[in-house]
Design a protein around this motif. Sequence first.
Motif, PDB file in Angstrom:
ATOM      1  N   THR A 299      44.365  57.461  45.193  1.00  0.00           N
ATOM      2  CA  THR A 299      43.258  56.616  45.626  1.00  0.00           C
ATOM      3  C   THR A 299      42.091  56.801  44.664  1.00  0.00           C
ATOM      4  O   THR A 299      41.791  57.938  44.258  1.00  0.00           O
ATOM      5  CB  THR A 299      42.811  56.992  47.052  1.00  0.00           C
ATOM      6  OG1 THR A 299      43.911  56.804  47.946  1.00  0.00           O
ATOM      7  CG2 THR A 299      41.641  56.140  47.505  1.00  0.00           C
TER       8      THR A 299
ATOM      9  N   TYR B 154      43.188  48.626  43.560  1.00  0.00           N
ATOM     10  CA  TYR B 154      42.021  48.336  44.372  1.00  0.00           C
ATOM     11  C   TYR B 154      42.477  47.831  45.732  1.00  0.00           C
ATOM     12  O   TYR B 154      43.549  47.246  45.884  1.00  0.00           O
ATOM     13  CB  TYR B 154      41.093  47.324  43.692  1.00  0.00           C
ATOM     14  CG  TYR B 154      41.698  45.983  43.379  1.00  0.00           C
ATOM     15  CD1 TYR B 154      41.534  44.912  44.247  1.00  0.00           C
ATOM     16  CD2 TYR B 154      42.426  45.785  42.209  1.00  0.00           C
ATOM     17  CE1 TYR B 154      42.069  43.664  43.963  1.00  0.00           C
ATOM     18  CE2 TYR B 154      42.967  44.535  41.918  1.00  0.00           C
ATOM     19  CZ  TYR B 154      42.788  43.489  42.796  1.00  0.00           C
ATOM     20  OH  TYR B 154      43.329  42.262  42.508  1.00  0.00           O
ATOM     21  N   GLU B 155      41.634  48.092  46.728  1.00  0.00           N
ATOM     22  CA  GLU B 155      41.987  47.750  48.097  1.00  0.00           C
ATOM     23  C   GLU B 155      41.722  46.274  48.386  1.00  0.00           C
ATOM     24  O   GLU B 155      40.969  45.612  47.694  1.00  0.00           O
ATOM     25  CB  GLU B 155      41.181  48.619  49.072  1.00  0.00           C
ATOM     26  CG  GLU B 155      41.497  50.110  48.965  1.00  0.00           C
ATOM     27  CD  GLU B 155      40.700  50.935  49.946  1.00  0.00           C
ATOM     28  OE1 GLU B 155      39.864  50.351  50.664  1.00  0.00           O
ATOM     29  OE2 GLU B 155      40.892  52.164  49.982  1.00  0.00           O
ATOM     30  N   ASP B 156      42.353  45.805  49.429  1.00  0.00           N
ATOM     31  CA  ASP B 156      42.130  44.445  49.933  1.00  0.00           C
ATOM     32  C   ASP B 156      42.467  43.366  48.912  1.00  0.00           C
ATOM     33  O   ASP B 156      41.821  42.305  48.868  1.00  0.00           O
ATOM     34  CB  ASP B 156      40.677  44.280  50.399  1.00  0.00           C
ATOM     35  CG  ASP B 156      40.303  45.284  51.478  1.00  0.00           C
ATOM     36  OD1 ASP B 156      41.172  45.570  52.323  1.00  0.00           O
ATOM     37  OD2 ASP B 156      39.171  45.775  51.465  1.00  0.00           O
ATOM     38  N   ALA B 157      43.468  43.611  48.080  1.00  0.00           N
ATOM     39  CA  ALA B 157      43.907  42.586  47.136  1.00  0.00           C
ATOM     40  C   ALA B 157      44.560  41.443  47.912  1.00  0.00           C
ATOM     41  O   ALA B 157      45.360  41.679  48.818  1.00  0.00           O
ATOM     42  CB  ALA B 157      44.896  43.172  46.137  1.00  0.00           C
ATOM     43  N   PRO B 158      44.218  40.195  47.588  1.00  0.00           N
ATOM     44  CA  PRO B 158      44.811  39.059  48.322  1.00  0.00           C
ATOM     45  C   PRO B 158      46.330  39.010  48.243  1.00  0.00           C
ATOM     46  O   PRO B 158      47.001  38.656  49.208  1.00  0.00           O
ATOM     47  CB  PRO B 158      44.177  37.839  47.638  1.00  0.00           C
ATOM     48  CG  PRO B 158      42.925  38.352  47.022  1.00  0.00           C
ATOM     49  CD  PRO B 158      43.233  39.757  46.597  1.00  0.00           C
TER      50      PRO B 158
ATOM     51  N   ASP C 206      48.556  41.116  42.569  1.00  0.00           N
ATOM     52  CA  ASP C 206      47.242  41.352  41.964  1.00  0.00           C
ATOM     53  C   ASP C 206      47.163  42.724  41.308  1.00  0.00           C
ATOM     54  O   ASP C 206      46.276  42.963  40.486  1.00  0.00           O
ATOM     55  CB  ASP C 206      46.135  41.232  43.016  1.00  0.00           C
ATOM     56  CG  ASP C 206      45.944  39.799  43.495  1.00  0.00           C
ATOM     57  OD1 ASP C 206      46.549  38.892  42.892  1.00  0.00           O
ATOM     58  OD2 ASP C 206      45.197  39.590  44.459  1.00  0.00           O
ATOM     59  N   ARG C 207      48.072  43.616  41.649  1.00  0.00           N
ATOM     60  CA  ARG C 207      48.043  44.955  41.055  1.00  0.00           C
ATOM     61  C   ARG C 207      48.618  44.975  39.639  1.00  0.00           C
ATOM     62  O   ARG C 207      48.757  46.050  39.048  1.00  0.00           O
ATOM     63  CB  ARG C 207      48.805  45.948  41.929  1.00  0.00           C
ATOM     64  CG  ARG C 207      50.269  45.640  42.118  1.00  0.00           C
ATOM     65  CD  ARG C 207      51.102  46.822  42.603  1.00  0.00           C
ATOM     66  NE  ARG C 207      50.567  47.518  43.749  1.00  0.00           N
ATOM     67  CZ  ARG C 207      51.128  48.587  44.310  1.00  0.00           C
ATOM     68  NH1 ARG C 207      52.265  49.072  43.802  1.00  0.00           N
ATOM     69  NH2 ARG C 207      50.593  49.181  45.339  1.00  0.00           N
TER      70      ARG C 207
ATOM     71  N   SER D  74      45.481  32.174  45.828  1.00  0.00           N
ATOM     72  CA  SER D  74      44.450  32.933  45.117  1.00  0.00           C
ATOM     73  C   SER D  74      44.582  32.617  43.635  1.00  0.00           C
ATOM     74  O   SER D  74      45.623  32.142  43.175  1.00  0.00           O
ATOM     75  CB  SER D  74      44.599  34.441  45.365  1.00  0.00           C
ATOM     76  OG  SER D  74      45.752  34.949  44.725  1.00  0.00           O
TER      77      SER D  74
END
Length: 415
Positions: free
Chosen positions: A180, A269-273, A277-278, A400
């Motif tokens: 994290t 990163y958190e809350d990726a749509p 996205d990673r 997105s």
Amino acid sequence: MKKSVLTGAALLTAAALSFGGCSLFVEETAFKSPAASGHAMQMPVEELRQKYTGYGFSALKTEEEQRLYAGIDEAVNKQEPEDFYGGSFADTNVVTDILELYKDDHPEVFWIDESEPYYYTQDDGGLTIRLHFKLQKDALETARQELENAVQQIVADAPAESSDYQKELFVHDRLIDACTYDEEAVEIHKQEKVRGNEQNAYGALVEGKAVCEGYTRAFQILCSRLGVTCWVIQGQAIGFEGESSVNHIWNCVQLDGDWYHVDATWDDYEDAPAATDRYYYFNLTTAELEKDHIISPLYGESTGEDVWCNGYVPECNSTDYYYFSLNAFALYSLDDYACSEYLAQAAAEGRESCCYRIDEDADFEYVFDEVVRAYAYDWVTTANEINGYSPQISERCKLSANNERRIITLIMEYV
């Protein structure tokens, strides 16, 4: 991060390192050092050059620089800090640079204190250096074994008989899942302090919290253990946390003879749509990377004390293993029936998302507006017909977009 060293004859000075957009501190400590020596100072230079072959060592230009690197290596592998001769450098910032190049070659070394990595005395005889360890003796050996155990467990879980690309992808995903981003540490860095192990592989793989340097060191260890050639790139990030630029570090990997940039920190990163996205920073060309990264100069070409130098910067021009070259549909025409076929295949495989890569010559915003307005619905309808409504994609799917990477992602929902 800024490098600075207090000067003064026969004073032991704490030289400070820092990273990840933080600015750390230096302190001066009174200390009288006995004469220091080491095998590295007597080793024939050709023997040195056979023993040390990393990109960091190879960047060193002089025998004196190479002997300092070897002296650091000897000192690092002691159970507790010992003094050693560091040469007769007029500019003691060289010691900081060479220590960083050593760490670039040895990402498993986590016990050197990041805020005060070494002390030195300087007189007519040259530099006497003592590294500053965070752990010593039994505590150090225990921590080293903990890191080794964590590495071995991840390596054991890697897919058997996979390609270098698949190994790299496994490492990338496993690291992001296991670690994290340490927001607390970032705030502490603003106070010119270090929280703990956030800047090394131990923090990333054992404690599960790190900033960019921890991610990068861990990524390098894991790739190397799996036989994937991996290096580190020092530089700066543009626009991070509202700053025009902050010091940053990431990796590059070699696949089938070509090099690629990969920034696992910025992919986490958190809350990726969407799940995909990673991968926006997975295997980029230099041209793509430099949209929001700055690559630091090579060692010996540094233009100031506020940026780190690189031991090696490969050319990264290929898109063969760019994630979205392999995992997105190259969209040239909105009316192409293949758009629906690609979506139908994604649904048949039960994917969480389906990506479309927009041609460089197209107006991205116009294309995205058209997809939102009508084409996404048409693609979903046709894809369901192709699959006989089993599985059935919901009309409530979301979209997105990433203008920088020119990716439109349909986030899958099923009825």
